[in-house]
Write a protein that holds these residues in place. Structure first.
Motif, PDB file in Angstrom:
ATOM      1  N   UNK A  86       0.818  -1.213   0.000  1.00 20.98           N
ATOM      2  CA  UNK A  86       0.000   0.000   0.000  1.00 20.98           C
ATOM      3  C   UNK A  86       0.854   1.266   0.000  1.00 20.98           C
ATOM      4  N   UNK A  87       2.104   1.161   0.435  1.00 22.47           N
ATOM      5  CA  UNK A  87       2.993   2.318   0.470  1.00 22.47           C
ATOM      6  C   UNK A  87       3.471   2.732  -0.925  1.00 22.47           C
ATOM      7  N   UNK A  88       3.354   1.855  -1.911  1.00 25.21           N
ATOM      8  CA  UNK A  88       3.767   2.214  -3.271  1.00 25.21           C
ATOM      9  C   UNK A  88       2.974   3.433  -3.746  1.00 25.21           C
ATOM     10  N   UNK A 142      14.770  -1.282 -12.372  1.00 25.76           N
ATOM     11  CA  UNK A 142      14.075  -0.616 -13.484  1.00 25.76           C
ATOM     12  C   UNK A 142      13.924  -1.573 -14.663  1.00 25.76           C
ATOM     13  N   UNK A 143      14.939  -2.381 -14.877  1.00 26.45           N
ATOM     14  CA  UNK A 143      14.902  -3.374 -15.953  1.00 26.45           C
ATOM     15  C   UNK A 143      13.793  -4.398 -15.705  1.00 26.45           C
ATOM     16  N   UNK A 144      13.704  -4.892 -14.469  1.00 25.78           N
ATOM     17  CA  UNK A 144      12.640  -5.863 -14.125  1.00 25.78           C
ATOM     18  C   UNK A 144      11.269  -5.259 -14.347  1.00 25.78           C
ATOM     19  N   UNK A 145      11.083  -4.035 -13.868  1.00 28.01           N
ATOM     20  CA  UNK A 145       9.777  -3.394 -14.033  1.00 28.01           C
ATOM     21  C   UNK A 145       9.425  -3.235 -15.509  1.00 28.01           C
ATOM     22  N   UNK A 146      10.386  -2.848 -16.320  1.00 22.72           N
ATOM     23  CA  UNK A 146      10.141  -2.716 -17.757  1.00 22.72           C
ATOM     24  C   UNK A 146       9.723  -4.037 -18.370  1.00 22.72           C
ATOM     25  N   UNK A 147      10.380  -5.097 -17.944  1.00 25.19           N
ATOM     26  CA  UNK A 147      10.050  -6.432 -18.453  1.00 25.19           C
ATOM     27  C   UNK A 147       8.627  -6.821 -18.040  1.00 25.19           C
ATOM     28  N   UNK A 148       8.315  -6.645 -16.762  1.00 24.32           N
ATOM     29  CA  UNK A 148       6.997  -7.049 -16.258  1.00 24.32           C
ATOM     30  C   UNK A 148       5.882  -6.176 -16.831  1.00 24.32           C
ATOM     31  N   UNK A 149       6.070  -4.870 -16.817  1.00 21.49           N
ATOM     32  CA  UNK A 149       5.014  -3.955 -17.251  1.00 21.49           C
ATOM     33  C   UNK A 149       4.691  -4.120 -18.729  1.00 21.49           C
ATOM     34  N   UNK A 150       5.663  -4.538 -19.533  1.00 27.54           N
ATOM     35  CA  UNK A 150       5.457  -4.595 -20.983  1.00 27.54           C
ATOM     36  C   UNK A 150       4.431  -5.632 -21.413  1.00 27.54           C
ATOM     37  N   UNK A 151       4.123  -6.574 -20.529  1.00 24.66           N
ATOM     38  CA  UNK A 151       3.142  -7.600 -20.893  1.00 24.66           C
ATOM     39  C   UNK A 151       1.752  -7.314 -20.335  1.00 24.66           C
ATOM     40  N   UNK A 152       1.579  -6.142 -19.719  1.00 26.24           N
ATOM     41  CA  UNK A 152       0.299  -5.784 -19.103  1.00 26.24           C
ATOM     42  C   UNK A 152      -0.138  -4.403 -19.579  1.00 26.24           C
ATOM     43  N   UNK A 153      -1.433  -4.127 -19.448  1.00 26.36           N
ATOM     44  CA  UNK A 153      -1.849  -2.758 -19.735  1.00 26.36           C
ATOM     45  C   UNK A 153      -1.772  -1.944 -18.441  1.00 26.36           C
ATOM     46  N   UNK A 154      -1.838  -0.650 -18.598  1.00 32.29           N
ATOM     47  CA  UNK A 154      -1.616   0.257 -17.468  1.00 32.29           C
ATOM     48  C   UNK A 154      -2.591   0.007 -16.321  1.00 32.29           C
ATOM     49  N   UNK A 155      -3.857  -0.265 -16.631  1.00 30.75           N
ATOM     50  CA  UNK A 155      -4.830  -0.495 -15.556  1.00 30.75           C
ATOM     51  C   UNK A 155      -4.495  -1.761 -14.769  1.00 30.75           C
ATOM     52  N   UNK A 156      -4.005  -2.785 -15.440  1.00 29.82           N
ATOM     53  CA  UNK A 156      -3.614  -4.013 -14.737  1.00 29.82           C
ATOM     54  C   UNK A 156      -2.425  -3.762 -13.810  1.00 29.82           C
ATOM     55  N   UNK A 157      -1.486  -2.965 -14.262  1.00 30.73           N
ATOM     56  CA  UNK A 157      -0.293  -2.639 -13.463  1.00 30.73           C
ATOM     57  C   UNK A 157      -0.711  -1.888 -12.202  1.00 30.73           C
ATOM     58  N   UNK A 158      -1.524  -0.853 -12.396  1.00 30.95           N
ATOM     59  CA  UNK A 158      -1.947  -0.046 -11.259  1.00 30.95           C
ATOM     60  C   UNK A 158      -2.805  -0.858 -10.286  1.00 30.95           C
ATOM     61  N   UNK A 159      -3.642  -1.704 -10.798  1.00 33.12           N
ATOM     62  CA  UNK A 159      -4.472  -2.555  -9.957  1.00 33.12           C
ATOM     63  C   UNK A 159      -3.617  -3.534  -9.151  1.00 33.12           C
ATOM     64  N   UNK A 160      -2.667  -4.175  -9.798  1.00 31.54           N
ATOM     65  CA  UNK A 160      -1.807  -5.136  -9.104  1.00 31.54           C
ATOM     66  C   UNK A 160      -1.017  -4.486  -7.986  1.00 31.54           C
ATOM     67  N   UNK A 161      -0.553  -3.249  -8.215  1.00 34.20           N
ATOM     68  CA  UNK A 161       0.255  -2.545  -7.227  1.00 34.20           C
ATOM     69  C   UNK A 161      -0.577  -1.707  -6.263  1.00 34.20           C
ATOM     70  N   UNK A 162      -1.911  -1.802  -6.377  1.00 27.31           N
ATOM     71  CA  UNK A 162      -2.830  -1.066  -5.478  1.00 27.31           C
ATOM     72  C   UNK A 162      -2.586   0.449  -5.530  1.00 27.31           C
ATOM     73  N   UNK A 163      -2.368   0.942  -6.730  1.00 24.99           N
ATOM     74  CA  UNK A 163      -2.135   2.379  -6.945  1.00 24.99           C
ATOM     75  C   UNK A 163      -3.312   2.941  -7.697  1.00 24.99           C
ATOM     76  N   UNK A 164      -3.805   4.078  -7.222  1.00 25.26           N
ATOM     77  CA  UNK A 164      -4.906   4.751  -7.909  1.00 25.26           C
ATOM     78  C   UNK A 164      -4.317   5.748  -8.895  1.00 25.26           C
ATOM     79  N   UNK A 165      -4.811   5.711 -10.121  1.00 26.50           N
ATOM     80  CA  UNK A 165      -4.296   6.642 -11.157  1.00 26.50           C
ATOM     81  C   UNK A 165      -4.962   7.992 -11.033  1.00 26.50           C
TER      82      UNK A 165
END
Length: 165
Positions: A86-88, A142-165
């Protein structure tokens, strides 16, 4: 010939600066763009890179998670420390100004390019020098995040990390 002295800077100021932020965002973007099915990341995704990479415990979990395991496995590990997950969101808000400054620095330095029509940010094909050992883990994160994020859309990323856009 004078030498630069950074002794007046705190450890936080040495790490949390727009030049380092820009190179981390470029590393993230270049890795993201290596995925054949991904073109460039949405600008919003870049606002998650520094809050994860500049927080030692969260960065440690990112580095410990294999690239092939995906963002889900990273979030699973992060949720074992529920307050960290939740701190992210809070760190994203706190580091928003640094991220903006880093994007601006990256654009000025020719590392990043903003597509104002789509809201996407492209990392340009620039060779970034090998980072010093003390900041190398930040680039690995940063490299890991780029790898992981590239296979998801932005809403999926934000949802997984519990971040509100």
């Amino acid at each position: 010939m004078s030498t630069l002295s950074y002794s007046h800077l705190s450890e936080v100021e040495r790490v949390q600066n727009p030049a380092l932020g820009a190179t981390l965002l470029c590393e993230f973007g270049q890795t993201y763009q290596k995925n054949p099915s991904a073109d460039s990341a949405h600008l919003l995704a870049f606002f998650l890179v520094l809050p994860i990479c500049l927080h030692r415990p969260t960065l440690g979990l990112a580095i410990q998670t294999r690239p092939s395991s995906g963002l889900g496995k990273f979030c699973e590990k992060l949720s074992e420390h529920r307050e960290e997950l939740f701190a992210v969101h809070e760190r994203a808000l706190l580091l928003r100004e640094l991220t903006f400054s880093s994007i601006g620095f990256g654009v000025e330095a020719g590392l990043l390019n903003i597509d104002y029509k789509t809201g996407h940010l492209r990392a340009l094909d620039k060779k970034i020098p090998a980072p010093p050992d003390r900041v190398a883990p930040l680039f690995k994160g940063a490299n890991r995040l780029g790898h992981w994020f590239s296979s998801l859309d932005t809403t999926e990323i934000f949802s997984a990390l519990k971040v509100e856009a």
